[in-house]
Write an enzyme that holds these catalytic residues in place. Structure first.
Site, PDB file in Angstrom:
ATOM      1  CB  SER A  65      -0.904   0.037   1.234  1.00  0.00           C
ATOM      2  OG  SER A  65      -1.779  -1.062   1.268  1.00  0.00           O
TER       3      SER A  65
HETATM    4  N1  SAH Z   1      -1.000  -4.620   4.031  1.00  0.00           N
HETATM    5  C1  SAH Z   1      -0.209  -4.958   2.884  1.00  0.00           C
HETATM    6  C2  SAH Z   1      -0.950  -4.654   1.594  1.00  0.00           C
HETATM    7  C3  SAH Z   1      -1.009  -5.850   0.762  1.00  0.00           C
HETATM    8  S1  SAH Z   1      -2.126  -5.827  -0.603  1.00  0.00           S
HETATM    9  C4  SAH Z   1       1.155  -4.329   2.927  1.00  0.00           C
HETATM   10  O1  SAH Z   1       1.411  -3.511   3.819  1.00  0.00           O
HETATM   11  O2  SAH Z   1       2.012  -4.653   2.098  1.00  0.00           O
HETATM   12  C5  SAH Z   1      -3.457  -6.813   0.013  1.00  0.00           C
HETATM   13  C6  SAH Z   1      -3.119  -8.194   0.444  1.00  0.00           C
HETATM   14  O3  SAH Z   1      -4.351  -8.817   0.835  1.00  0.00           O
HETATM   15  C7  SAH Z   1      -2.520  -9.098  -0.627  1.00  0.00           C
HETATM   16  O4  SAH Z   1      -1.309  -9.628  -0.168  1.00  0.00           O
HETATM   17  C8  SAH Z   1      -3.567 -10.200  -0.816  1.00  0.00           C
HETATM   18  O5  SAH Z   1      -3.010 -11.475  -1.105  1.00  0.00           O
HETATM   19  C9  SAH Z   1      -4.260 -10.186   0.532  1.00  0.00           C
HETATM   20  N2  SAH Z   1      -5.609 -10.757   0.566  1.00  0.00           N
HETATM   21  C10 SAH Z   1      -6.606 -10.649  -0.351  1.00  0.00           C
HETATM   22  N3  SAH Z   1      -7.699 -11.313   0.064  1.00  0.00           N
HETATM   23  C11 SAH Z   1      -7.397 -11.852   1.280  1.00  0.00           C
HETATM   24  C12 SAH Z   1      -8.106 -12.684   2.202  1.00  0.00           C
HETATM   25  N4  SAH Z   1      -9.373 -13.097   1.988  1.00  0.00           N
HETATM   26  N5  SAH Z   1      -7.462 -13.063   3.325  1.00  0.00           N
HETATM   27  C13 SAH Z   1      -6.198 -12.672   3.593  1.00  0.00           C
HETATM   28  N6  SAH Z   1      -5.474 -11.906   2.738  1.00  0.00           N
HETATM   29  C14 SAH Z   1      -6.061 -11.500   1.603  1.00  0.00           C
END
Ligand code: SAH
Length: 218
Positions: A65
Site C-alpha cells: 500500500s
Molecule cells: N497490508 C499490505 C498490503 C497488501 S495488498 C502491505 O502492507 O504490504 C493486500 C493483500 O491482501 C494481498 O497480499 C492479498 O493477497 C491479501 N488478501 C486478499 N484477500 C485476502 C483474504 N481473503 N485473506 C487474507 N489476505 C487476503
C-alpha cells in the site's frame, strides 16, 4: 542482508513531512512511518523508490500500500497504544510493522503462501512481534477475538460481516468496500455498547481485491 542507512532515514523523514502536508495528524503514526525501513519490504528492484508516497508491486501480483493509505487507515482506527489489532492482507508485512512499531498487539492474515512466508521471515528478522496466520481473512481470527480494531487492506465487494462480529464494542473496522475494478470507499464501522451499528465513509481509495480461500502457490 540489506540494511538501513542514514540515506534511507533521511528519505523517511521527507516522506513523513509529505504525509503531514497531506493531512495525517496522528504523531504516533508519523513516528512509526519514520522508523519502519519500507525499502526492505519491497523487491530490491524498487528499493530506490521506497520512500515515495506510492504503491508498488510485490510478489504474487499484489501491491504494498501507498504510505498515505497506510497512515490514513492506521489513524482511522482511533485506538490507544497497547490495543489489539487484526489486519487482513499481510502482503509485504509493512502495515503490520507500522502497527507493531506503534505498540499495538498485532495479528495478521494472508491468503498467498508466498507472501505469508516472505513477511514472516522479514518481520522476525526486524524484531517486530506479530502473530501471523496463513488463511482466509474473511474468517478473521475468532480464537483471538475480540479485537480493539480491524484493518482490511484489500478491497471487499461488501462489508465482511464475520469480521464485525470479532470487534469489541466501540472497536472500529476500517475496510475499503466497493467495485474491485475501480475505486472503493473507505468505511469505518463499529457497534456501540447497546449493539447499535454506526458507519462513516472516510474517502476513496484503490486496493487489490479481497479474495476468498487461500492460494498455496505452485
Ligand atoms: N497490508 C499490505 C498490503 C497488501 S495488498 C502491505 O502492507 O504490504 C493486500 C493483500 O491482501 C494481498 O497480499 C492479498 O493477497 C491479501 N488478501 C486478499 N484477500 C485476502 C483474504 N481473503 N485473506 C487474507 N489476505 C487476503
Amino acid at each position: 542482508m540489506r540494511s538501513d542507512s542514514p540515506r534511507h532515514q533521511g528519505q523517511r523523514l521527507q516522506l513523513v513531512e509529505q504525509l503531514r502536508e497531506r493531512g495525517i495528524v496522528d504523531e504516533r503514526v508519523l513516528e512509526a512511518i519514520g522508523q519502519v525501513p519500507r525499502h526492505l519490504f519491497l523487491d530490491s528492484s524498487f528499493e530506490q523508490y521506497a520512500y515515495r508516497d506510492a504503491a508498488f508491486p510485490i510478489r504474487a501480483q499484489q501491491t504494498i500500500s501507498q504510505p498515505y493509505t497506510v497512515a490514513f487507515q492506521t489513524e482511522s482506527l482511533h485506538v490507544a497504544s497497547g490495543a489489539k489489532i487484526l489486519e487482513i492482507g499481510t502482503g509485504s508485512g509493512y502495515q503490520a510493522a507500522v502497527l507493531a512499531a506503534m505498540g499495538y498487539k498485532v495479528y495478521t492474515i494472508e491468503r498467498q503462501k508466498e507472501l505469508f512466508d516472505f513477511s514472516k521471515g522479514l518481520l522476525q528478522e526486524l524484531g517486530y512481534r506479530v502473530t501471523q496466520k496463513f488463511g482466509d481473512g474473511y474468517k478473521g481470527m475468532p480464537a483471538f477475538a475480540p479485537f480493539d480494531g480491524i484493518l482490511v487492506t484489500a478491497a471487499a465487494p461488501s462489508l465482511p460481516q464475520e469480521l464485525l462480529e470479532q470487534l469489541r464494542p466501540e472497536g472500529r473496522l476500517i475496510v475499503p468496500v466497493g467495485d474491485v475494478e475501480s475505486e472503493q470507499s473507505m468505511h469505518a464501522v463499529w457497534m456501540d455498547a447497546t449493539g447499535a451499528r454506526h458507519e462513516d465513509v472516510l474517502g476513496q481509495f484503490r486496493f487489490v481485491p479481497m479474495l476468498k480461500d487461500v492460494d498455496a502457490g505452485r
